[in-house]
Scaffold this motif. Sequence first.
Motif, PDB file in Angstrom:
ATOM      1  N   ALA A 226       0.843  -1.198   0.000  1.00 11.60           N
ATOM      2  CA  ALA A 226       0.000   0.000   0.000  1.00 11.60           C
ATOM      3  C   ALA A 226       0.874   1.241   0.000  1.00 11.60           C
ATOM      4  N   ALA A 227       0.680   2.100  -0.969  1.00  9.08           N
ATOM      5  CA  ALA A 227       1.432   3.353  -1.080  1.00  9.08           C
ATOM      6  C   ALA A 227       0.601   4.489  -0.487  1.00  9.08           C
ATOM      7  N   PHE A 258       5.693 -12.768   5.708  1.00  6.43           N
ATOM      8  CA  PHE A 258       6.571 -11.789   6.339  1.00  6.43           C
ATOM      9  C   PHE A 258       6.056 -10.405   5.978  1.00  6.43           C
ATOM     10  N   THR A 259       6.043  -9.501   6.954  1.00  6.22           N
ATOM     11  CA  THR A 259       5.506  -8.160   6.733  1.00  6.22           C
ATOM     12  C   THR A 259       6.225  -7.160   7.636  1.00  6.22           C
ATOM     13  N   ASN A 260       6.265  -5.904   7.206  1.00  5.40           N
ATOM     14  CA  ASN A 260       6.826  -4.847   8.047  1.00  5.40           C
ATOM     15  C   ASN A 260       5.745  -4.132   8.846  1.00  5.40           C
ATOM     16  N   ALA A 261       4.508  -4.615   8.759  1.00  4.60           N
ATOM     17  CA  ALA A 261       3.388  -4.017   9.490  1.00  4.60           C
ATOM     18  C   ALA A 261       3.082  -4.832  10.737  1.00  4.60           C
ATOM     19  N   THR A 262       2.890  -4.136  11.854  1.00  5.76           N
ATOM     20  CA  THR A 262       2.507  -4.799  13.099  1.00  5.76           C
ATOM     21  C   THR A 262       1.001  -4.822  13.261  1.00  5.76           C
ATOM     22  N   ALA A 263       0.349  -3.748  12.870  1.00  2.00           N
ATOM     23  CA  ALA A 263      -1.109  -3.651  12.991  1.00  2.00           C
ATOM     24  C   ALA A 263      -1.789  -4.503  11.929  1.00  2.00           C
ATOM     25  N   HIS A 265      -5.567  -4.054  11.625  1.00  2.00           N
ATOM     26  CA  HIS A 265      -6.740  -3.305  11.165  1.00  2.00           C
ATOM     27  C   HIS A 265      -6.264  -2.215  10.203  1.00  2.00           C
ATOM     28  N   GLU A 266      -7.159  -1.722   9.379  1.00  2.00           N
ATOM     29  CA  GLU A 266      -6.776  -0.925   8.208  1.00  2.00           C
ATOM     30  C   GLU A 266      -6.044   0.375   8.545  1.00  2.00           C
ATOM     31  N   THR A 267      -6.596   1.194   9.438  1.00  2.00           N
ATOM     32  CA  THR A 267      -5.914   2.458   9.734  1.00  2.00           C
ATOM     33  C   THR A 267      -4.563   2.212  10.388  1.00  2.00           C
ATOM     34  N   GLY A 268      -4.417   1.074  11.070  1.00  3.54           N
ATOM     35  CA  GLY A 268      -3.144   0.752  11.706  1.00  3.54           C
ATOM     36  C   GLY A 268      -2.057   0.448  10.706  1.00  3.54           C
ATOM     37  N   TYR A 269      -2.303  -0.503   9.797  1.00  3.12           N
ATOM     38  CA  TYR A 269      -1.213  -0.873   8.879  1.00  3.12           C
ATOM     39  C   TYR A 269      -1.046   0.130   7.742  1.00  3.12           C
ATOM     40  N   GLY A 271      -1.536   3.520   8.032  1.00  6.95           N
ATOM     41  CA  GLY A 271      -1.015   4.794   8.493  1.00  6.95           C
ATOM     42  C   GLY A 271       0.074   4.725   9.528  1.00  6.95           C
ATOM     43  N   GLN A 272       0.320   3.532  10.139  1.00  5.24           N
ATOM     44  CA  GLN A 272       1.236   3.481  11.268  1.00  5.24           C
ATOM     45  C   GLN A 272       2.225   2.312  11.194  1.00  5.24           C
ATOM     46  N   THR A 273       2.607   1.928  10.004  1.00  2.00           N
ATOM     47  CA  THR A 273       3.637   0.901   9.846  1.00  2.00           C
ATOM     48  C   THR A 273       5.012   1.532  10.033  1.00  2.00           C
ATOM     49  N   ILE A 274       5.843   0.945  10.898  1.00  2.00           N
ATOM     50  CA  ILE A 274       7.152   1.541  11.183  1.00  2.00           C
ATOM     51  C   ILE A 274       8.316   0.726  10.621  1.00  2.00           C
TER      52      ILE A 274
END
Length: 292
Positions: A226-227, A258-263, A265-269, A271-274
Amino acid sequence: MKKLIFLSLLFPFFGLAQDDLLNEIDSIPQNQKVESAFKSLKIVNLESTKLAAKGDFYFVVAHRFGFVNNGFDDFFGLDNANTQLKFLYGVNDWLTVHVSRSGFQETYDAAAKYRLFSQEENNFPVTIVGFNSIAVNTELKDEDYPKLKFKNRLSYVTQLLISRKFSDKLSLELAPTVFHENTLRDILDENNMVISPNPQDNTQYAIGIGGRYKLTKRWSINVDYAAHLNRANESMYKNPLSIGFDLETGGHVFQMHFTNATAMHETGYLGQTIGDWGKGEFGFGFNLVRVF
């Protein structure tokens, strides 16, 4: 001689019968719906265009472990886990609803996914599905935000999921997305002290892409990305990228990735992937999908 004359008289009828059979084949409806482009309700993090059948009840257990770059300190992330429990129900063949609870920010969310158009042979080229969700962040504390109201905990997502099944092996999806977070947390330092207010707009836009390639009867490789389209320049967050495999067994699908997202739910992954893949900031995860 008589046999030759008899066969010559029958030959035109054989030709007519063959023509009638070919006409019947050609007259088979060509606007039949294409079988679902994806076998699971999600590609990895991104919602797929698959819906639950009418009356089907799903239970989904999803885990995202810590990043592998810490090595044996936390056993390559396996000592840290974020869990989501989700319940889905097929209201009818075009509408699926779900509720879930995630460990990430102690989030509850509810969503509806609904089919607008189906891909049809030699007719409509894609499947189009709408998706809307609302999430409640219960991690926000009144002592940290003295003026906190319930509405400040909310975030919303609207997606248009557009998929095409190109063959029995290959399916692709595009997902234009708008999401809104009522509260954006300030930027903190390592001691959780505020460095500056969050410069991000509350309303944000993203475009998701994903695909599935079938390897065998039971195995497929899945990828989604997701961009973020209006991320603030000062933002610490990254675009989520996930790569994994699906295993279909009986009444459930087991997704490993494997993913770099911890969240989850949608707004989490969105908008808040670190995690930064280039720095080894990605972790193992799985979705276990069981249908009853």
